[in-house]
Design an enzyme around this catalytic site. Sequence first.
Site, PDB file in Angstrom:
ATOM      1  N   ASP A  95      38.115  48.451 -41.317  1.00 27.87           N
ATOM      2  CA  ASP A  95      37.945  48.235 -42.593  1.00 27.87           C
ATOM      3  C   ASP A  95      38.852  48.361 -43.047  1.00 27.87           C
ATOM      4  O   ASP A  95      39.595  49.382 -42.987  1.00 27.87           O
ATOM      5  CB  ASP A  95      36.507  47.932 -43.001  1.00 27.87           C
ATOM      6  CG  ASP A  95      35.459  47.149 -42.276  1.00 27.87           C
ATOM      7  OD1 ASP A  95      36.211  46.280 -41.526  1.00 27.87           O
ATOM      8  OD2 ASP A  95      34.295  47.873 -42.379  1.00 27.87           O
ATOM      9  N   TYR A 114      34.051  59.191 -35.075  1.00 30.24           N
ATOM     10  CA  TYR A 114      35.185  58.593 -36.720  1.00 30.24           C
ATOM     11  C   TYR A 114      34.355  60.124 -37.234  1.00 30.24           C
ATOM     12  O   TYR A 114      34.019  60.948 -36.784  1.00 30.24           O
ATOM     13  CB  TYR A 114      34.277  57.359 -37.320  1.00 30.24           C
ATOM     14  CG  TYR A 114      34.095  56.110 -36.346  1.00 30.24           C
ATOM     15  CD1 TYR A 114      35.560  55.852 -37.199  1.00 30.24           C
ATOM     16  CD2 TYR A 114      34.353  55.566 -35.193  1.00 30.24           C
ATOM     17  CE1 TYR A 114      35.871  53.786 -36.788  1.00 30.24           C
ATOM     18  CE2 TYR A 114      34.459  54.221 -34.910  1.00 30.24           C
ATOM     19  CZ  TYR A 114      35.655  53.898 -35.897  1.00 30.24           C
ATOM     20  OH  TYR A 114      36.050  52.529 -35.559  1.00 30.24           O
TER      21      TYR A 114
END
Lengths: 258, 258
Positions: free
Chosen positions: B52, B110
């Site tokens: 994003d 992540y």
Amino acid sequence: MRNICITVSYDGAGYNGFQVQPGLNTVQHQLEQAIRWLTGEEVKIHASGRTDAGVHARGQVFHFHTGSKIPVTRWGMALNGRLPHDIRIWDVREVPLEFHSRRWAKRKTYRYAIRCGKIFDPMTRHMEFYHPPSLDLDAMREALSYVEGEHDFTSFCSVRTKAVSHVRTIYEARLDCAWTDEHLRSSVIHIYLTGNGFLYNMVRIIVGTLLQIGEGKRKASDMKRILEAQDRGAAGPTAMAHGLTLWEVFYEEAPPTT
Amino acid sequence: MRNICITVSYDGAGYNGFQVQPGLNTVQHQLEQAIRWLTGEEVKIHASGRTDAGVHARGQVFHFHTGSKIPVTRWGMALNGRLPHDIRIWDVREVPLEFHSRRWAKRKTYRYAIRCGKIFDPMTRHMEFYHPPSLDLDAMREALSYVEGEHDFTSFCSVRTKAVSHVRTIYEARLDCAWTDEHLRSSVIHIYLTGNGFLYNMVRIIVGTLLQIGEGKRKASDMKRILEAQDRGAAGPTAMAHGLTLWEVFYEEAPPTT
């Protein structure tokens, strides 16, 4: 009248250095604007020293006189609320009226960061000088040992200096290989210099010379010879600004509270 | 035709995310432009997953098909010479034609970075979410233990997802208190999540919920209850994008070379 002493960190990437210059965005300009907003006063701040365009600070110290009655505990949050995010105040104290952030500074530490390896890290590109080939760290450490002590640093000083004496004492000159990133196949070298004062561009010229020693273009012992020459032309180039951080400023009693 | 697989790091602060969007500056757009400049081809690249706006990558992986005969050893330096400095390629390899960077990915990690304390660090402000009050790390660690394993992650998934199955396996969910900065009187918390796949906003919603647990607004055991609810409304808010980094993508044989 009160004397307020503030410690501030900043990312120098977005500024034309610390000191106010007409028409340019500087750290001092941002700080004075924020203080004017808070106090309504046209305050002139005095820092422990200037930093050049692109140079960062972890612990820059400055002071200013004010008639404001705002308690010191309120200043930090109020000013940080007004300042851009690349400038952060982290300590505010009231000090004796005679305190002066530059004249009272006993020692200063600068850090210079160098990244060696295949690629640089895009996340820290604005604070590490990128030097792809690896460097001879032992030679650089030996060279740094010659810098320690009291010397005339004319060779490591911009010819634009206005300083009368070029004699300074370096208490510690240290090289750490901070860490190695296996993924980026690169490593970060940190050079810390602590001294009683620094001439204009002194750290950057020492590092520019050290890089030539690390590359094998000069011998480690050349550092001694260059110091003795007392000639700017004898030293290496001025290293890039963005690797440099004013790390910490030390006072007799870090700095005194009233 | 050859299949080229590239690993890339980027600072997402300056981009509208990874994926190409008309009229917006994206990482994919920059990469495709650089490849077009090098090969003269209108190449479409395929990444291991999107990131994003504001999300960073340490080791994003993408592949593309090309008729170019340029040896793989030349690609990295050529593309880095053309790319902006906030995008850096650090591995290029030729892989079997059937290799697909998303479909062949076995695991992904992540990292989410949180800074707690009096002030944030201006040098790393673009990659750490700033949360001034300290957090209950033990409660957060307990909550993370409920996330490990195979679960239906509907509660931790944006309602905008197009995924058919919401079942994913988290192999490891770890919280490190990376370091404490005595000067800034602050500390950095790193949350690492490794799984076989992640739904849209999944890491950010898990972290948003964890923050509520760390603040004492929810109990650690709520994490288990929220998972079981299979309802996005049961979880906390989506944490800010800039704390998130796509850390690493793992393949069966990291990724295969022809």
